[in-house]
Design an enzyme around this catalytic site. Structure first.
Site, mmCIF file in Angstrom:
data_model
loop_
_atom_site.group_PDB
_atom_site.id
_atom_site.type_symbol
_atom_site.label_atom_id
_atom_site.label_comp_id
_atom_site.label_asym_id
_atom_site.label_seq_id
_atom_site.Cartn_x
_atom_site.Cartn_y
_atom_site.Cartn_z
ATOM 1 N N LYS A 1 48.362 59.384 -35.873
ATOM 2 C CA LYS A 1 49.104 60.622 -36.137
ATOM 3 C C LYS A 1 50.080 60.416 -37.303
ATOM 4 O O LYS A 1 50.576 59.304 -37.514
ATOM 5 C CB LYS A 1 49.839 61.095 -34.878
ATOM 6 N N LYS B 1 56.984 59.784 -38.466
ATOM 7 C CA LYS B 1 58.223 59.563 -39.214
ATOM 8 C C LYS B 1 58.402 58.094 -39.580
ATOM 9 O O LYS B 1 58.970 57.768 -40.600
ATOM 10 C CB LYS B 1 59.430 59.943 -38.352
ATOM 11 N N LYS C 1 54.245 51.481 -28.436
ATOM 12 C CA LYS C 1 55.393 50.950 -29.176
ATOM 13 C C LYS C 1 55.801 49.570 -28.680
ATOM 14 O O LYS C 1 56.276 48.751 -29.465
ATOM 15 C CB LYS C 1 56.574 51.912 -29.083
HETATM 16 N N1 AQP Z 1 51.596 64.181 -36.257
HETATM 17 C C1 AQP Z 1 52.078 65.188 -35.529
HETATM 18 N N2 AQP Z 1 51.362 66.333 -35.386
HETATM 19 C C2 AQP Z 1 51.844 67.381 -34.667
HETATM 20 N N3 AQP Z 1 53.060 67.374 -34.062
HETATM 21 C C3 AQP Z 1 53.805 66.264 -34.179
HETATM 22 N N4 AQP Z 1 55.027 65.936 -33.727
HETATM 23 C C4 AQP Z 1 55.338 64.685 -34.138
HETATM 24 N N5 AQP Z 1 54.345 64.169 -34.866
HETATM 25 C C5 AQP Z 1 53.366 65.116 -34.918
HETATM 26 C C6 AQP Z 1 55.877 66.825 -32.923
HETATM 27 O O1 AQP Z 1 57.142 66.921 -33.574
HETATM 28 C C7 AQP Z 1 58.168 67.081 -32.584
HETATM 29 C C8 AQP Z 1 59.267 66.070 -32.838
HETATM 30 O O2 AQP Z 1 58.785 64.774 -32.498
HETATM 31 P P1 AQP Z 1 59.493 63.407 -32.735
HETATM 32 O O3 AQP Z 1 60.933 63.599 -32.949
HETATM 33 O O4 AQP Z 1 59.043 62.449 -31.677
HETATM 34 O O5 AQP Z 1 58.841 63.031 -34.100
HETATM 35 P P2 AQP Z 1 57.826 61.922 -34.524
HETATM 36 O O6 AQP Z 1 57.416 62.274 -35.911
HETATM 37 O O7 AQP Z 1 56.770 61.780 -33.483
HETATM 38 O O8 AQP Z 1 58.783 60.689 -34.559
HETATM 39 P P3 AQP Z 1 58.359 59.254 -34.854
HETATM 40 O O9 AQP Z 1 59.632 58.478 -34.883
HETATM 41 O O10 AQP Z 1 57.428 59.144 -35.992
HETATM 42 O O11 AQP Z 1 57.523 59.043 -33.633
HETATM 43 P P4 AQP Z 1 57.056 57.765 -33.246
HETATM 44 O O12 AQP Z 1 58.324 57.254 -32.633
HETATM 45 O O13 AQP Z 1 55.998 58.192 -32.278
HETATM 46 O O14 AQP Z 1 56.579 56.975 -34.411
HETATM 47 C C9 AQP Z 1 57.495 66.882 -31.225
HETATM 48 O O15 AQP Z 1 57.257 68.157 -30.635
HETATM 49 C C10 AQP Z 1 56.186 66.225 -31.564
HETATM 50 O O16 AQP Z 1 55.184 66.556 -30.630
#
Ligand code: AQP
Length: 328
Positions: free
Chosen positions: A194, A197, A111
């Protein structure tokens, strides 16, 4: 009784990766353990937020968690910022973590290197210490997360062990648990990244509140490969393997089991879309009911915070005493 803790950030829209990697297990396992689930709003502050938007997203996320199946009577569901002990223990964890350790966190490296000249907050660097505090504050045994968070749970383990060896046994050393399928759901258009969000407008991300027609279209257009063979092989066939993980995750099977019987991509995509729609339809209906009564969700979160404080207070006091802070 086993203690479980996990959290999710109120940023963007919840997607299928969140559900299969974490939330579905939270709902399944809440009756088997003493479970705490947290909307980690303080983690959202690592990037600048619009205040009204953050409030709305936090409430919406709590409603979605209940819609997914969390029962605030069975588990403890709360917002992180409602329990002040998280930030206080985070400082103790920052002082227990080394600069080198925090610098090695993959998510920080990814990031902070995204855009030259972009604002990178100090919080983006230290938030794994806050995450360690979130976990250790509840004497947590197990942390159900997706694969992307495994490194942060490892850090929480290391910090617990270091603190215990320096100041005497204070914290339970936690362990991450991963699902049998869906631990890392990838972007449908780019199976090397991956599902995330931050990419919520993207055609490769399935949102929990996506319309069935949109889900069908996104899965139909998912990247596969030029061969026509259906098999689970993440290296050679990342797109097809991702569809098999999704199908397996949505139907309670491993990706290898989900592959049985398919010889073509068309039927695999059709069945994956149908399974995802079947999984999401009741969640969407329940969410619509909850969204109509935001005051009730706010009430449930306040009750959850009171329950969480009863565990967090004594653990924080134990840690402060162990490290040598003068009692009041
Ligand atoms: N792609 C994924 N596959 C499986 N598990 C996932 N998790 C997140 N993405 C995947 C799991 O969801 C839980 C919440 O994580 P989070 O709040 O960090 O969600 P996110 O979607 O990773 O958020 P962001 O904002 O999209 O992440 P970044 O900031 O990385 O771009 C966790 O248990 C996570 O493992």
């Amino acid at each position: 009784m086993t203690r479980v803790f996990s959290g999710i950030k109120p940023t963007g829209n919840v997607h299928l990766g969140n559900l299969l990697g974490a939330l579905a297990r939270w709902a399944d396992e809440q009756h088997l353990a003493d479970s705490l689930y947290c909307v980690v709003d303080l983690h959202a502050l690592t990037v600048p937020q619009d205040p009204a938007e953050l409030r709305a997203t936090t409430l919406r996320l709590a409603q979605l968690l209940i819609a997914v199946g969390l029962d605030p009577e069975a588990c403890t569901l709360f917002a992180q910022s409602h329990v002040a002990e998280h930030t206080e223990l985070a400082w103790l964890m920052e002082c227990t973590a080394s600069f080198g350790e925090l610098s090695r966190m993959t998510q920080f490296k990814d990031k902070s290197s995204r855009g030259a000249g972009e604002f990178v907050s100090g919080g983006l660097f230290t938030y794994p210490a806050l995450m360690a505090a979130d976990i250790l504050l509840y004497d947590t045994d197990l942390v159900p997360v997706g694969d992307d968070q495994r490194q942060h749970v490892e850090l929480a383990r290391d910090l617990a062990e270091r603190f215990n060896s320096r100041y005497g046994t204070t914290f339970v050393v936690p362990q991450a648990t991963l699902p049998i399928a869906g631990a890392r759901v990838m972007d449908l258009q780019d199976p090397s990244s991956k599902m995330s969000k931050s990419e919520d407008a993207a055609p490769g991300t399935i949102l929990l509140l996506d319309d069935p027609k949109v889900i069908e279209r996104k899965i139909k257009r998912a990247v596969t490969d030029a061969e026509a063979e259906v098999r689970y092989d993440v290296e050679a066939k990342p797109g097809v393997s991702n569809l098999l993980s999704i199908l397996g995750g949505a139907t309670g099977r491993t990706p290898q089991e989900a592959a049985a019987g398919y010889t073509q991509y068309g039927p695999l995509k059709a069945d994956t879309a149908a399974a995802v729609i079947e999984l999401l339809t009741p969640i969407q209906a329940r969410y619509a009911e909850l969204a109509a009564d935001p005051a009730e969700t706010a009430r449930l979160l306040a009750l959850g915070a009171t329950k969480a404080e009863q565990i967090a207070g004594p653990v924080l006091a134990r840690a402060k005493e162990a490290i040598g802070l003068l009692p009041r």
